[in-house]
Design a protein around this motif. Structure first.
Motif, PDB file in Angstrom:
ATOM      1  N   LYS A 186       0.836  -1.209   0.000  1.00  0.00           N
ATOM      2  CA  LYS A 186       0.000   0.000   0.000  1.00  0.00           C
ATOM      3  C   LYS A 186       0.869   1.257   0.000  1.00  0.00           C
ATOM      4  O   LYS A 186       0.600   2.222  -0.727  1.00  0.00           O
ATOM      5  CB  LYS A 186      -0.917  -0.019   1.221  1.00  0.00           C
ATOM      6  CG  LYS A 186      -1.878   1.166   1.296  1.00  0.00           C
ATOM      7  CD  LYS A 186      -2.758   1.075   2.530  1.00  0.00           C
ATOM      8  CE  LYS A 186      -3.688   2.293   2.641  1.00  0.00           C
ATOM      9  NZ  LYS A 186      -4.526   2.226   3.865  1.00  0.00           N
ATOM     10  N   SER A 189       2.633   1.572  -3.514  1.00  0.00           N
ATOM     11  CA  SER A 189       1.762   1.796  -4.679  1.00  0.00           C
ATOM     12  C   SER A 189       0.768   2.937  -4.491  1.00  0.00           C
ATOM     13  O   SER A 189       0.221   3.455  -5.468  1.00  0.00           O
ATOM     14  CB  SER A 189       0.977   0.513  -4.983  1.00  0.00           C
ATOM     15  OG  SER A 189       0.061   0.238  -3.923  1.00  0.00           O
ATOM     16  N   GLY A 190       0.508   3.275  -3.229  1.00  0.00           N
ATOM     17  CA  GLY A 190      -0.482   4.313  -2.963  1.00  0.00           C
ATOM     18  C   GLY A 190      -1.911   3.822  -3.004  1.00  0.00           C
ATOM     19  O   GLY A 190      -2.856   4.625  -3.023  1.00  0.00           O
ATOM     20  N   GLU A 191      -2.096   2.504  -3.016  1.00  0.00           N
ATOM     21  CA  GLU A 191      -3.460   1.954  -3.036  1.00  0.00           C
ATOM     22  C   GLU A 191      -3.515   0.639  -2.262  1.00  0.00           C
ATOM     23  O   GLU A 191      -2.486   0.000  -2.021  1.00  0.00           O
ATOM     24  CB  GLU A 191      -3.924   1.721  -4.470  1.00  0.00           C
ATOM     25  CG  GLU A 191      -3.119   0.661  -5.208  1.00  0.00           C
ATOM     26  CD  GLU A 191      -3.604   0.440  -6.643  1.00  0.00           C
ATOM     27  OE1 GLU A 191      -3.548  -0.724  -7.099  1.00  0.00           O
ATOM     28  OE2 GLU A 191      -4.023   1.410  -7.290  1.00  0.00           O
ATOM     29  N   ILE A 192      -4.720   0.257  -1.870  1.00  0.00           N
ATOM     30  CA  ILE A 192      -4.921  -1.024  -1.182  1.00  0.00           C
ATOM     31  C   ILE A 192      -4.684  -2.153  -2.193  1.00  0.00           C
ATOM     32  O   ILE A 192      -5.247  -2.133  -3.291  1.00  0.00           O
ATOM     33  CB  ILE A 192      -6.340  -1.120  -0.604  1.00  0.00           C
ATOM     34  CG1 ILE A 192      -6.551  -0.022   0.434  1.00  0.00           C
ATOM     35  CG2 ILE A 192      -6.580  -2.502   0.019  1.00  0.00           C
ATOM     36  CD1 ILE A 192      -8.008   0.152   0.854  1.00  0.00           C
ATOM     37  N   ASN A 226     -14.091  -5.499  -3.613  1.00  0.00           N
ATOM     38  CA  ASN A 226     -13.164  -4.511  -4.168  1.00  0.00           C
ATOM     39  C   ASN A 226     -11.708  -4.963  -4.235  1.00  0.00           C
ATOM     40  O   ASN A 226     -10.939  -4.428  -5.028  1.00  0.00           O
ATOM     41  CB  ASN A 226     -13.232  -3.223  -3.342  1.00  0.00           C
ATOM     42  CG  ASN A 226     -14.585  -2.548  -3.440  1.00  0.00           C
ATOM     43  OD1 ASN A 226     -15.248  -2.618  -4.475  1.00  0.00           O
ATOM     44  ND2 ASN A 226     -15.006  -1.898  -2.363  1.00  0.00           N
ATOM     45  N   HIS A 227     -11.347  -5.949  -3.394  1.00  0.00           N
ATOM     46  CA  HIS A 227      -9.925  -6.224  -3.259  1.00  0.00           C
ATOM     47  C   HIS A 227      -9.535  -7.704  -3.322  1.00  0.00           C
ATOM     48  O   HIS A 227      -8.384  -8.036  -3.035  1.00  0.00           O
ATOM     49  CB  HIS A 227      -9.398  -5.640  -1.941  1.00  0.00           C
ATOM     50  CG  HIS A 227      -9.691  -4.182  -1.766  1.00  0.00           C
ATOM     51  ND1 HIS A 227      -9.099  -3.207  -2.545  1.00  0.00           N
ATOM     52  CD2 HIS A 227     -10.539  -3.539  -0.930  1.00  0.00           C
ATOM     53  CE1 HIS A 227      -9.555  -2.024  -2.179  1.00  0.00           C
ATOM     54  NE2 HIS A 227     -10.427  -2.192  -1.205  1.00  0.00           N
ATOM     55  N   ASN A 260      -9.207  -4.514 -13.849  1.00  0.00           N
ATOM     56  CA  ASN A 260      -8.702  -3.155 -13.630  1.00  0.00           C
ATOM     57  C   ASN A 260      -7.278  -3.072 -14.194  1.00  0.00           C
ATOM     58  O   ASN A 260      -6.330  -3.548 -13.571  1.00  0.00           O
ATOM     59  CB  ASN A 260      -8.702  -2.799 -12.147  1.00  0.00           C
ATOM     60  CG  ASN A 260      -8.158  -1.407 -11.875  1.00  0.00           C
ATOM     61  OD1 ASN A 260      -7.818  -0.659 -12.799  1.00  0.00           O
ATOM     62  ND2 ASN A 260      -8.076  -1.056 -10.601  1.00  0.00           N
ATOM     63  N   ASN A 262      -5.290  -0.752 -14.351  1.00  0.00           N
ATOM     64  CA  ASN A 262      -4.397   0.176 -13.653  1.00  0.00           C
ATOM     65  C   ASN A 262      -4.005  -0.317 -12.253  1.00  0.00           C
ATOM     66  O   ASN A 262      -3.549   0.478 -11.428  1.00  0.00           O
ATOM     67  CB  ASN A 262      -5.057   1.552 -13.546  1.00  0.00           C
ATOM     68  CG  ASN A 262      -5.280   2.193 -14.902  1.00  0.00           C
ATOM     69  OD1 ASN A 262      -4.384   2.191 -15.749  1.00  0.00           O
ATOM     70  ND2 ASN A 262      -6.472   2.723 -15.116  1.00  0.00           N
ATOM     71  N   VAL A 263      -4.166  -1.587 -11.999  1.00  0.00           N
ATOM     72  CA  VAL A 263      -3.796  -2.133 -10.689  1.00  0.00           C
ATOM     73  C   VAL A 263      -2.320  -1.866 -10.415  1.00  0.00           C
ATOM     74  O   VAL A 263      -1.468  -2.041 -11.294  1.00  0.00           O
ATOM     75  CB  VAL A 263      -4.060  -3.664 -10.651  1.00  0.00           C
ATOM     76  CG1 VAL A 263      -3.370  -4.303  -9.451  1.00  0.00           C
ATOM     77  CG2 VAL A 263      -5.553  -3.919 -10.577  1.00  0.00           C
ATOM     78  N   ARG A 264      -2.025  -1.454  -9.174  1.00  0.00           N
ATOM     79  CA  ARG A 264      -0.651  -1.086  -8.821  1.00  0.00           C
ATOM     80  C   ARG A 264       0.005  -2.042  -7.825  1.00  0.00           C
ATOM     81  O   ARG A 264       1.214  -2.021  -7.646  1.00  0.00           O
ATOM     82  CB  ARG A 264      -0.636   0.327  -8.231  1.00  0.00           C
ATOM     83  CG  ARG A 264      -0.965   1.421  -9.237  1.00  0.00           C
ATOM     84  CD  ARG A 264       0.276   1.827  -9.998  1.00  0.00           C
ATOM     85  NE  ARG A 264       1.235   2.478  -9.103  1.00  0.00           N
ATOM     86  CZ  ARG A 264       2.543   2.464  -9.255  1.00  0.00           C
ATOM     87  NH1 ARG A 264       3.068   1.800 -10.273  1.00  0.00           N
ATOM     88  NH2 ARG A 264       3.346   3.087  -8.415  1.00  0.00           N
ATOM     89  N   SER A 265      -0.791  -2.885  -7.167  1.00  0.00           N
ATOM     90  CA  SER A 265      -0.176  -3.818  -6.202  1.00  0.00           C
ATOM     91  C   SER A 265      -1.028  -5.073  -6.065  1.00  0.00           C
ATOM     92  O   SER A 265      -2.265  -4.994  -6.040  1.00  0.00           O
ATOM     93  CB  SER A 265       0.024  -3.158  -4.843  1.00  0.00           C
ATOM     94  OG  SER A 265      -1.204  -2.748  -4.267  1.00  0.00           O
TER      95      SER A 265
END
Length: 353
Positions: A186, A189-192, A226-227, A260, A262-265
């Protein structure tokens, strides 16, 4: 004429003198070592040499004689209740090291696997008790553990479990390690992170508990929606587990990015799943450690030496073994939780959680 064919195929039992001859020592020295006597002048190296030859020749300790005369058998049973023993590097490492250390300390060692049948497991434990097994080390929690613990207590056998359910237990704090890994993803990447799980049965795992904490959303359904991405279920005792987990990690990663782009992590259930995800990312020109941050679990060799950065957590095998060996022969109440070693990459930060 009387045939000698039967006599030609008789296999004579190995004797102490046979071992002494092969080891080039006196039979008194062999007897002292195999009977775990400490008041003889035999070096640790020579003791190991004698025991290795005894095993090589198939020497069998006469437990019946010892039991009849009320003598200690100096015997330990390592009991595996982990269905994934063949697919988990750290569990195999723990069992093999335990057996070696016990042998070096002069113990005779049994190894047995538990089943998913509680009554069958209890019968196996009773058989080991009948054979004279004095101490039990459990790797994982067997089905019917309460009945097994009662049986051992009634028969005055000492035991310890590498689990959290026996009265005497040592367990690893997988949840704290998982929280650290997902928090790292998190932060980077800045995201969950998205969590890839092999089936809904893994919602009780340390990885999902960690995701709930990192997400901070009290609504479990929301966290899942969501995750979480589920692959098909994967049995831990399946043949070619590593290859199947790799394939599911590969396919699951494709599904994550289809949902998605644009997933970052991404947090994977184990390193084997993460390795499949890394390959998918590489094939699709997504840079691991730059475009997407990844974590696995168990810190297997393929991850430790992987050119791509995969954060992971490692079970403290050597520390666990020392504690298990120290506590297996005592009967006082005991419970201890030990941290896992967490490796945060690409920052190459090392921390003990």
């Amino acid at each position: 004429m009387k045939s000698t064919l039967q006599e030609e195929y008789i296999i004579m039992p190995v004797t102490i003198k046979d071992i002494a001859l092969r080891a080039n020592v006196s039979y008194q020295a062999v007897s002292a070592v195999l009977n775990n006597k400490t008041n003889c002048r035999v070096s640790p190296q020579k003791r190991e040499h004698i025991r290795n030859i005894a095993r090589e020749l198939g020497y069998q300790v006469n437990f019946g004689y010892k039991l009849m005369h009320g003598r200690s058998t100096h015997t330990v049973a390592i009991v595996s209740a982990m269905l994934r023993i063949d697919s988990e590097e750290h569990i195999k490492k723990m069992v093999l090291k335990l057996i070696r250390k016990l042998n070096l300390q002069g113990f005779s060692t049994y190894f047995t696997n538990m089943t998913e049948n509680a009554q069958e497991n209890l019968l196996r434990i009773r058989e080991l008790i009948t054979r004279g097994t004095e101490h039990f080390v459990f790797i994982g929690t067997p089905f019917g553990h309460a009945g097994i613990e009662e049986e051992l207590t009634v028969n005055q056998r000492t035991f310890i479990g590498w689990n959290s359910l026996f009265r005497r237990n040592l367990n690893a704090d997988s949840t704290s390690a998982s929280v650290r890994l997902l928090s790292f993803l998190k932060e980077e990447s800045g995201e969950i992170p998205v969590l890839l799980l092999p089936g809904e049965e893994c919602l009780s795992s340390a990885r999902f508990k960690a995701l709930e904490k990192v997400a901070g959303d009290p609504a479990v359904d929301k966290v899942i929606e969501n995750h979480v991405i589920f692959t098909r279920s994967l049995e831990w005792d399946e043949k070619d587990f590593e290859a199947k987990a790799f394939k599911l990690g590969y396919e699951g990663t494709a599904e994550i990015f289809a949902k998605n782009k644009n997933v970052r992590s991404i947090a994977y259930f184990t390193d084997n799943f993460a390795l499949g995800g890394i390959v998918w990312c590489h094939e699709n020109h997504i840079a691991v450690g730059k475009d997407v941050f990844v974590s696995g679990f168990n810190n297997i060799e393929a991850v430790r030496f992987n050119p791509y950065p995969v954060a992971s957590a490692e079970h403290p095998v050597d520390e666990s073994i020392e504690i298990l060996l120290e506590k297996m022969m005592t009967d006082d109440d005991f419970s201890q939780t030990i941290p896992l070693k967490v490796f945060l990459r690409p920052s190459e930060i090392f921390a003990e959680n």
